[in-house]
Write a protein that holds these residues in place. Structure first.
Motif, PDB file in Angstrom:
ATOM      1  N   ARG A  21      -9.104 -47.886  -2.522  1.00 38.08           N
ATOM      2  CA  ARG A  21     -10.113 -48.323  -1.572  1.00 38.08           C
ATOM      3  C   ARG A  21      -9.445 -48.783  -0.265  1.00 38.08           C
ATOM      4  NH1 ARG A  21     -12.683 -52.821  -0.526  1.00 38.08           N
ATOM      5  NH2 ARG A  21     -14.822 -52.639   0.216  1.00 38.08           N
ATOM      6  N   GLN A  22      -8.388 -49.557  -0.413  1.00 37.30           N
ATOM      7  CA  GLN A  22      -7.671 -50.020   0.778  1.00 37.30           C
ATOM      8  C   GLN A  22      -7.066 -48.849   1.535  1.00 37.30           C
ATOM      9  OE1 GLN A  22      -7.586 -52.662   2.464  1.00 37.30           O
ATOM     10  NE2 GLN A  22      -8.839 -53.792   1.004  1.00 37.30           N
ATOM     11  N   ALA A  23      -6.542 -47.870   0.781  1.00 38.61           N
ATOM     12  CA  ALA A  23      -5.931 -46.705   1.439  1.00 38.61           C
ATOM     13  C   ALA A  23      -6.979 -45.940   2.246  1.00 38.61           C
ATOM     14  CB  ALA A  23      -5.285 -45.795   0.396  1.00 38.61           C
ATOM     15  N   VAL A  24      -8.174 -45.825   1.700  1.00 38.62           N
ATOM     16  CA  VAL A  24      -9.254 -45.134   2.416  1.00 38.62           C
ATOM     17  C   VAL A  24      -9.620 -45.892   3.695  1.00 38.62           C
ATOM     18  CG1 VAL A  24     -11.699 -44.493   2.306  1.00 38.62           C
ATOM     19  CG2 VAL A  24     -10.192 -44.022   0.343  1.00 38.62           C
ATOM     20  N   LEU A  25      -9.739 -47.207   3.569  1.00 31.88           N
ATOM     21  CA  LEU A  25     -10.121 -47.996   4.747  1.00 31.88           C
ATOM     22  C   LEU A  25      -9.043 -47.911   5.827  1.00 31.88           C
ATOM     23  CD1 LEU A  25     -11.672 -51.136   2.970  1.00 31.88           C
ATOM     24  CD2 LEU A  25     -12.888 -49.258   4.093  1.00 31.88           C
ATOM     25  N   ASP A  26      -7.782 -48.012   5.407  1.00 30.79           N
ATOM     26  CA  ASP A  26      -6.688 -47.904   6.388  1.00 30.79           C
ATOM     27  C   ASP A  26      -6.704 -46.538   7.062  1.00 30.79           C
ATOM     28  OD1 ASP A  26      -5.867 -50.407   5.755  1.00 30.79           O
ATOM     29  OD2 ASP A  26      -4.123 -49.796   4.580  1.00 30.79           O
ATOM     30  N   ALA A  27      -6.874 -45.493   6.258  1.00 30.38           N
ATOM     31  CA  ALA A  27      -6.881 -44.139   6.807  1.00 30.38           C
ATOM     32  C   ALA A  27      -8.027 -43.963   7.792  1.00 30.38           C
ATOM     33  CB  ALA A  27      -6.993 -43.116   5.672  1.00 30.38           C
ATOM     34  N   ALA A  28      -9.192 -44.469   7.424  1.00 28.41           N
ATOM     35  CA  ALA A  28     -10.363 -44.319   8.295  1.00 28.41           C
ATOM     36  C   ALA A  28     -10.112 -44.999   9.643  1.00 28.41           C
ATOM     37  CB  ALA A  28     -11.601 -44.926   7.622  1.00 28.41           C
ATOM     38  N   ARG A  29      -9.584 -46.212   9.576  1.00 27.85           N
ATOM     39  CA  ARG A  29      -9.378 -46.958  10.819  1.00 27.85           C
ATOM     40  C   ARG A  29      -8.322 -46.289  11.695  1.00 27.85           C
ATOM     41  NH1 ARG A  29      -8.993 -51.564   8.511  1.00 27.85           N
ATOM     42  NH2 ARG A  29      -6.747 -51.654   8.584  1.00 27.85           N
ATOM     43  N   ARG A  30      -7.249 -45.833  11.067  1.00 26.54           N
ATOM     44  CA  ARG A  30      -6.192 -45.180  11.856  1.00 26.54           C
ATOM     45  C   ARG A  30      -6.684 -43.889  12.478  1.00 26.54           C
ATOM     46  NH1 ARG A  30      -1.222 -47.639  10.743  1.00 26.54           N
ATOM     47  NH2 ARG A  30      -1.478 -49.057   8.993  1.00 26.54           N
ATOM     48  N   LEU A  31      -7.421 -43.097  11.706  1.00 29.83           N
ATOM     49  CA  LEU A  31      -7.901 -41.820  12.237  1.00 29.83           C
ATOM     50  C   LEU A  31      -8.876 -42.035  13.395  1.00 29.83           C
ATOM     51  CD1 LEU A  31      -8.213 -39.829   8.910  1.00 29.83           C
ATOM     52  CD2 LEU A  31      -6.759 -39.234  10.864  1.00 29.83           C
ATOM     53  N   VAL A  32      -9.720 -43.045  13.280  1.00 26.15           N
ATOM     54  CA  VAL A  32     -10.632 -43.322  14.395  1.00 26.15           C
ATOM     55  C   VAL A  32      -9.842 -43.701  15.641  1.00 26.15           C
ATOM     56  CG1 VAL A  32     -12.395 -44.912  15.253  1.00 26.15           C
ATOM     57  CG2 VAL A  32     -12.627 -43.916  12.985  1.00 26.15           C
ATOM     58  N   SER A  33      -8.781 -44.488  15.450  1.00 29.42           N
ATOM     59  CA  SER A  33      -7.957 -44.872  16.605  1.00 29.42           C
ATOM     60  C   SER A  33      -7.295 -43.658  17.226  1.00 29.42           C
ATOM     61  CB  SER A  33      -6.869 -45.852  16.185  1.00 29.42           C
ATOM     62  OG  SER A  33      -7.440 -47.043  15.719  1.00 29.42           O
ATOM     63  N   GLU A  34      -6.829 -42.758  16.358  1.00 25.25           N
ATOM     64  CA  GLU A  34      -6.072 -41.608  16.868  1.00 25.25           C
ATOM     65  C   GLU A  34      -6.974 -40.540  17.470  1.00 25.25           C
ATOM     66  OE1 GLU A  34      -3.745 -40.260  13.541  1.00 25.25           O
ATOM     67  OE2 GLU A  34      -2.935 -42.262  13.191  1.00 25.25           O
ATOM     68  N   LEU A  35      -8.093 -40.274  16.816  1.00 23.19           N
ATOM     69  CA  LEU A  35      -8.893 -39.094  17.171  1.00 23.19           C
ATOM     70  C   LEU A  35     -10.225 -39.410  17.842  1.00 23.19           C
ATOM     71  CD1 LEU A  35      -8.517 -37.145  13.785  1.00 23.19           C
ATOM     72  CD2 LEU A  35      -7.102 -36.916  15.840  1.00 23.19           C
ATOM     73  N   GLY A  36     -10.685 -40.642  17.688  1.00 14.14           N
ATOM     74  CA  GLY A  36     -12.052 -40.960  18.119  1.00 14.14           C
ATOM     75  C   GLY A  36     -13.024 -40.687  16.977  1.00 14.14           C
ATOM     76  N   TYR A  37     -14.099 -41.425  16.975  1.00 19.53           N
ATOM     77  CA  TYR A  37     -15.062 -41.378  15.878  1.00 19.53           C
ATOM     78  C   TYR A  37     -15.559 -39.962  15.579  1.00 19.53           C
ATOM     79  CZ  TYR A  37     -19.266 -42.429  13.169  1.00 19.53           C
ATOM     80  OH  TYR A  37     -20.225 -42.472  12.196  1.00 19.53           O
TER      81      TYR A  37
END
Lengths: 203, 203
Positions: A21-37
């Motif tokens: 669950r934590q890995a998913v949340l971290d991945a989601a947040r990083r990807l949004v930062s990198e790529l935009g929502y």
């Protein structure tokens, strides 16, 4: 001041589940930062987190829900949210506002918050959830500090505390949203000074 | 206060062209209000306006550009923007802020502005265009009125006018964006009173 907001620990999920669950949340947040929502997909989040798509869908109904939670998780550090109370309202608010301004000037923090903001502003249902889960509890903690200042005679006893918080924070959020000015410690200090002048006790 | 902003007339396009252009802008704005930004397409705008898609692409490079212009056009009424100046700053600002609050409480006005806001907050390039074309000129007109008040001793001579405008307007924009409170004439009045107290001349 989103960091430092707490939420109670979830009631004991299996440790491995919690890690995923934590890995998913971290991945989601990083990807949004990198790529935009807009450019982030459930598939990309799953791949980055090293889990299957089904693992994500077991916990969240949609991409929006994962990303919302990933940003809420920024704030969940196990401590109760509480503003400093040294007895000096101006000094305490400057501490808090300088930290807040620094967060919004930090790309790693501001990019996912911008993505969340766009979702919240565009969706009345999400706005209600945001008020209930995030801004409501945070504002309540801030108001506790303001009430203490009212008792100490440092803020007008009849000040509308919702309005005090709007005057203190909304200029910063607008400047950040529209990129219309510098986010500096001096700006943080000015907002505190102006707000305290606006809501000073009558002499 | 977006209505009432002017832009100089375009240098004489053929009248029929101008009619098509207006029809496209009206269609774009109405469709955004009805459907939300995401669901509007160039095809739908063309159909509603009764023009071909090519007519739209002749003038605008993208859907975002048409919609941006359609919202700018809300403000282009041929008059120069100017705030009232009766000599009473508080009364004049209350007039302006009550009108602004009423606009943001009006679904026909607020829906396209919300769509524009989401675009502007999400896109640094559009934010720069927005400042140049819309908020910059409007803010300059507001500052003219504030300077007149400074000369009249109704506002601190050393007040940072950008900050004055942020304190006056940002709470309203935030409340509107997050749907976090009522948009009433009394709220408009309170924002004016608080701002004038914050930036009062030293006694």
């Amino acid at each position: 001041m989103l960091r430092g907001v707490s939420s109670p620990r979830k009631p004991n999920p299996a440790r491995r589940s919690e890690r995923s669950r934590q890995a998913v949340l971290d991945a989601a947040r990083r990807l949004v930062s990198e790529l935009g929502y807009d450019k982030v997909s459930i598939e990309a989040i799953a791949a980055r987190a090293g889990v299957g798509k089904q693992t994500i869908y077991r916990w969240w109904p949609s991409k929006g829900a994962v990303i919302f939670d990933s940003i809420l998780a920024l704030s969940a550090d196990g401590e109760s949210i509480r503003l400093p109370d040294t007895g000096d309202l101006e000094a305490d608010l400057k501490t808090v506002m300088r930290a807040t301004v620094a967060e919004f000037a930090d790309p790693a923090f501001e990019a996912p918050v911008r993505a969340l903001t766009l979702q919240v502003v565009g969706d009345p249902g999400l706005a209600a959830l945001y008020r209930e889960k995030l801004s409501g509890p945070v504002d309540e903690a801030k108001k506790e500090r303001l009430r203490s200042a009212q008792r100490a005679g440092q803020l007008a006893a009849d000040a509308d505390l919702d309005l005090v918080l709007e005057v203190l924070y909304a200029p910063l959020y607008q400047r950040w949203q529209l990129r219309s000015g510098a986010l500096t410690p001096e700006y943080a200090d000015r907002l505190v000074e102006i707000t305290l002048r606006a809501f000073a006790p009558c002499a």
